[in-house]
Design an enzyme around this catalytic site. Structure first.
Site, PDB file in Angstrom:
ATOM      1  N   HIS A   1       8.208   8.023  -1.709  1.00 26.21           N
ATOM      2  CA  HIS A   1       9.514   7.375  -1.555  1.00 26.21           C
ATOM      3  C   HIS A   1       9.816   7.240  -0.061  1.00 26.21           C
ATOM      4  O   HIS A   1       9.628   8.215   0.694  1.00 26.21           O
ATOM      5  CB  HIS A   1      10.603   8.197  -2.253  1.00 26.21           C
ATOM      6  CG  HIS A   1      11.958   7.568  -2.201  1.00 26.21           C
ATOM      7  ND1 HIS A   1      12.298   6.465  -2.970  1.00 26.21           N
ATOM      8  CD2 HIS A   1      13.041   7.847  -1.445  1.00 26.21           C
ATOM      9  CE1 HIS A   1      13.546   6.117  -2.682  1.00 26.21           C
ATOM     10  NE2 HIS A   1      14.013   6.928  -1.763  1.00 26.21           N
TER      11      HIS A   1
ATOM     12  N   GLY B   1       0.639  -3.250  -1.227  1.00 26.36           N
ATOM     13  CA  GLY B   1      -0.440  -2.293  -1.446  1.00 26.36           C
ATOM     14  C   GLY B   1      -1.030  -1.677  -0.192  1.00 26.36           C
ATOM     15  O   GLY B   1      -2.180  -1.225  -0.218  1.00 26.36           O
ATOM     16  N   SER B   2      -0.290  -1.614   0.901  1.00 30.28           N
ATOM     17  CA  SER B   2      -0.861  -0.999   2.112  1.00 30.28           C
ATOM     18  C   SER B   2      -1.130   0.484   1.910  1.00 30.28           C
ATOM     19  O   SER B   2      -2.137   1.013   2.399  1.00 30.28           O
ATOM     20  CB  SER B   2       0.050  -1.225   3.322  1.00 30.28           C
ATOM     21  OG  SER B   2       1.228  -0.449   3.241  1.00 30.28           O
TER      22      SER B   2
HETATM   23  N1  LIG Z   1       9.806   8.197 -14.188  1.00 31.17           N
HETATM   24  C1  LIG Z   1       9.740   7.770 -12.890  1.00 31.17           C
HETATM   25  N2  LIG Z   1       9.327   6.526 -12.628  1.00 31.17           N
HETATM   26  C2  LIG Z   1       9.253   6.092 -11.326  1.00 31.17           C
HETATM   27  C3  LIG Z   1       9.649   6.941 -10.267  1.00 31.17           C
HETATM   28  C4  LIG Z   1      10.094   8.267 -10.590  1.00 31.17           C
HETATM   29  O1  LIG Z   1      10.426   9.086  -9.697  1.00 31.17           O
HETATM   30  N3  LIG Z   1      10.131   8.636 -11.916  1.00 31.17           N
HETATM   31  N4  LIG Z   1       9.623   6.474  -8.947  1.00 31.17           N
HETATM   32  C5  LIG Z   1       9.620   5.032  -8.814  1.00 31.17           C
HETATM   33  C6  LIG Z   1       9.485   4.560  -7.389  1.00 31.17           C
HETATM   34  N5  LIG Z   1      10.839   4.384  -6.851  1.00 31.17           N
HETATM   35  C7  LIG Z   1      11.234   5.182  -5.803  1.00 31.17           C
HETATM   36  O2  LIG Z   1      10.446   5.947  -5.214  1.00 31.17           O
HETATM   37  C8  LIG Z   1      11.737   3.447  -7.428  1.00 31.17           C
HETATM   38  C9  LIG Z   1      11.236   2.207  -7.820  1.00 31.17           C
HETATM   39  C10 LIG Z   1      12.085   1.270  -8.399  1.00 31.17           C
HETATM   40  C11 LIG Z   1      13.434   1.565  -8.588  1.00 31.17           C
HETATM   41  C12 LIG Z   1      14.332   0.564  -9.247  1.00 31.17           C
HETATM   42  O3  LIG Z   1      15.544   0.634  -9.156  1.00 31.17           O
HETATM   43  N6  LIG Z   1      13.718  -0.415  -9.938  1.00 31.17           N
HETATM   44  C13 LIG Z   1      14.493  -1.500 -10.589  1.00 31.17           C
HETATM   45  C14 LIG Z   1      13.562  -2.609 -11.072  1.00 31.17           C
HETATM   46  C15 LIG Z   1      12.952  -3.350  -9.894  1.00 31.17           C
HETATM   47  C16 LIG Z   1      12.027  -4.475 -10.357  1.00 31.17           C
HETATM   48  O4  LIG Z   1      11.674  -4.525 -11.560  1.00 31.17           O
HETATM   49  O5  LIG Z   1      11.660  -5.296  -9.473  1.00 31.17           O
HETATM   50  C17 LIG Z   1      15.264  -0.973 -11.804  1.00 31.17           C
HETATM   51  O6  LIG Z   1      14.818   0.015 -12.432  1.00 31.17           O
HETATM   52  O7  LIG Z   1      16.272  -1.637 -12.116  1.00 31.17           O
HETATM   53  C18 LIG Z   1      13.944   2.767  -8.175  1.00 31.17           C
HETATM   54  C19 LIG Z   1      13.100   3.719  -7.573  1.00 31.17           C
HETATM   55  C20 LIG Z   1       8.573   4.387  -9.698  1.00 31.17           C
HETATM   56  N7  LIG Z   1       8.773   4.848 -11.071  1.00 31.17           N
HETATM   57  N1  LIG Z   2      11.267   3.628  -4.229  1.00 33.25           N
HETATM   58  C1  LIG Z   2       9.919   3.134  -4.198  1.00 33.25           C
HETATM   59  C2  LIG Z   2       9.621   2.499  -2.856  1.00 33.25           C
HETATM   60  O1  LIG Z   2      10.500   1.921  -2.237  1.00 33.25           O
HETATM   61  N2  LIG Z   2       8.369   2.619  -2.452  1.00 33.25           N
HETATM   62  C3  LIG Z   2       7.982   2.107  -1.158  1.00 33.25           C
HETATM   63  O2  LIG Z   2       7.415   0.806  -1.310  1.00 33.25           O
HETATM   64  C4  LIG Z   2       6.581   0.585  -0.164  1.00 33.25           C
HETATM   65  C5  LIG Z   2       5.294  -0.019  -0.672  1.00 33.25           C
HETATM   66  O3  LIG Z   2       4.569  -0.484   0.428  1.00 33.25           O
HETATM   67  P1  LIG Z   2       3.013  -0.885   0.205  1.00 33.25           P
HETATM   68  O4  LIG Z   2       2.973  -1.802  -1.000  1.00 33.25           O
HETATM   69  O5  LIG Z   2       2.630  -1.555   1.488  1.00 33.25           O
HETATM   70  O6  LIG Z   2       2.271   0.404  -0.036  1.00 33.25           O
HETATM   71  C6  LIG Z   2       6.343   1.957   0.506  1.00 33.25           C
HETATM   72  O7  LIG Z   2       7.106   2.058   1.695  1.00 33.25           O
HETATM   73  C7  LIG Z   2       6.886   2.938  -0.521  1.00 33.25           C
HETATM   74  O8  LIG Z   2       7.432   4.117   0.036  1.00 33.25           O
END
Ligand SMILES: Nc1nc2c(c(=O)[nH]1)N[C@@H](CN(C=O)c1ccc(C(=O)N[C@@H](CCC(=O)O)C(=O)O)cc1)CN2
Ligand SMILES: NCC(=O)N[C@@H]1O[C@H](COP(=O)([O-])[O-])[C@@H](O)[C@H]1O
Length: 191
Positions: free
Chosen positions: A104, A12-13
Site C-alpha cells: 500500500h 506493473g512496475s
Molecule cells: N481483501 C483484501 N483485498 C484487497 C486488499 C486488502 O487489504 N484486502 N488490498 C487492496 C489494495 N488496495 C490498497 O492497498 C486497495 C485497492 C483498491 C481499493 C478500492 O477502493 N477499489 C475500488 C474499485 C476500484 C476499481 O475497480 O477500479 C472499490 O473497491 O470500490 C482500495 C484499496 C487489493 N485487494
Molecule cells: N491501494 C493499492 C494501491 O494503491 N497500490 C499501489 O498501486 C501502485 C501500482 O504501481 P505499479 O503497477 O507500477 O506496481 C503502487 O504504488 C501500489 O502501492
C-alpha cells in the site's frame, strides 16, 4: 520450489521488480500474473518474461472456483497483490492463510481503505500536508488494508512536493523493499 502469483491491475512496475528479483533464485519463482483488466500493461510485461497470465471477469473472480483451479494448476503457494484494485474475497483469504500480501502506498493505518488507491492516496497525503509518507507491506485479510503490518518504510516530504512527486518517492521505496521482504517472509514461513 515456492511459486508466487502476482495480482495487478495496471502498469506493473512492482510486478516487474519482483519478477526480475526472483529470476535468478532457485527456491522461489513467479509462476502466474493475474489481472482484472485484459489490457493491463502488466500482462504484456509478464508474457515478455515467459510467465503465464490470467484475466478474470468480476463474475469469474467472485462467483466461481475458476481462480482456485488455476492457482492449483500452477501450484501457487503465495499470492502478492501489487497494485490490484479489487477486494480479495473471503474464499481466497481462507484458502491462503497468511499467504497473501499487499503493498500500500502510504503509512497504514492512515490513508487506507475503500477508495484509497493510486493517486487518491497521494492526493490525501498532500491535502493533509503530511511531513512524511511511505509504503506498507501487510498481510491480506477480508477488509481493505487492515491486515497485520509486515514492513514499512518512510520518506520525508517537502512543501513543494505534489501528489506526483510524492508518488515517485513512495514508488522508489516500494521497488527497493517489496521483493526482499517477500523473500524473507516466504523463507521464514518454511522454517
Ligand atoms: N481483501 C483484501 N483485498 C484487497 C486488499 C486488502 O487489504 N484486502 N488490498 C487492496 C489494495 N488496495 C490498497 O492497498 C486497495 C485497492 C483498491 C481499493 C478500492 O477502493 N477499489 C475500488 C474499485 C476500484 C476499481 O475497480 O477500479 C472499490 O473497491 O470500490 C482500495 C484499496 C487489493 N485487494
Ligand atoms: N491501494 C493499492 C494501491 O494503491 N497500490 C499501489 O498501486 C501502485 C501500482 O504501481 P505499479 O503497477 O507500477 O506496481 C503502487 O504504488 C501500489 O502501492
Amino acid at each position: 520450489m515456492h511459486r508466487i502469483a502476482i495480482f495487478a491491475s495496471g502498469t506493473g512496475s512492482n510486478a516487474r521488480k519482483i519478477i526480475e528479483y526472483f529470476k535468478n533464485k532457485t527456491d522461489i519463482t513467479v509462476s502466474l500474473v493475474l489481472s482484472n483488466k485484459a489490457n493491463a500493461p502488466v500482462l504484456d510485461m509478464a508474457r515478455d518474461h515467459g510467465i503465464d497470465t490470467l484475466t478474470l471477469t468480476r463474475k469469474e473472480f467472485y462467483e466461481t472456483e475458476h481462480l482456485l483451479a488455476q492457482l492449483h494448476q500452477h501450484a501457487i503457494d503465495f499470492i502478492v497483490l501489487a497494485g490490484f484494485l479489487w477486494l480479495v474475497p473471503s474464499y481466497l483469504v481462507r484458502a491462503y492463510p497468511q499467504k497473501i500480501v499487499n503493498i500500500h502506498p502510504a503509512l497504514l493505518p492512515k490513508y487506507g481503505g475503500k477508495g484509497m488507491y493510486g493517486h487518491w492516496v497521494h492526493e490525501a497525503v498532500k491535502a493533509a500536508a503530511e511531513p512524511e509518507s511511505g509504503m506498507t507491506i501487510h498481510f491480506v485479510n477480508e477488509a481493505y488494508d487492515e491486515g497485520a503490518i509486515i514492513f514499512q518504510s518512510s520518506c520525508r516530504l517537502d512543501p513543494e512536493d505534489d501528489p506526483e512527486t510524492i508518488a515517485k518517492k513512495v514508488l522508489r521505496l516500494e521497488h527497493e523493499h517489496f521483493a526482499p521482504v517477500i523473500e524473507q517472509l516466504i523463507l521464514k514461513q518454511e522454517r
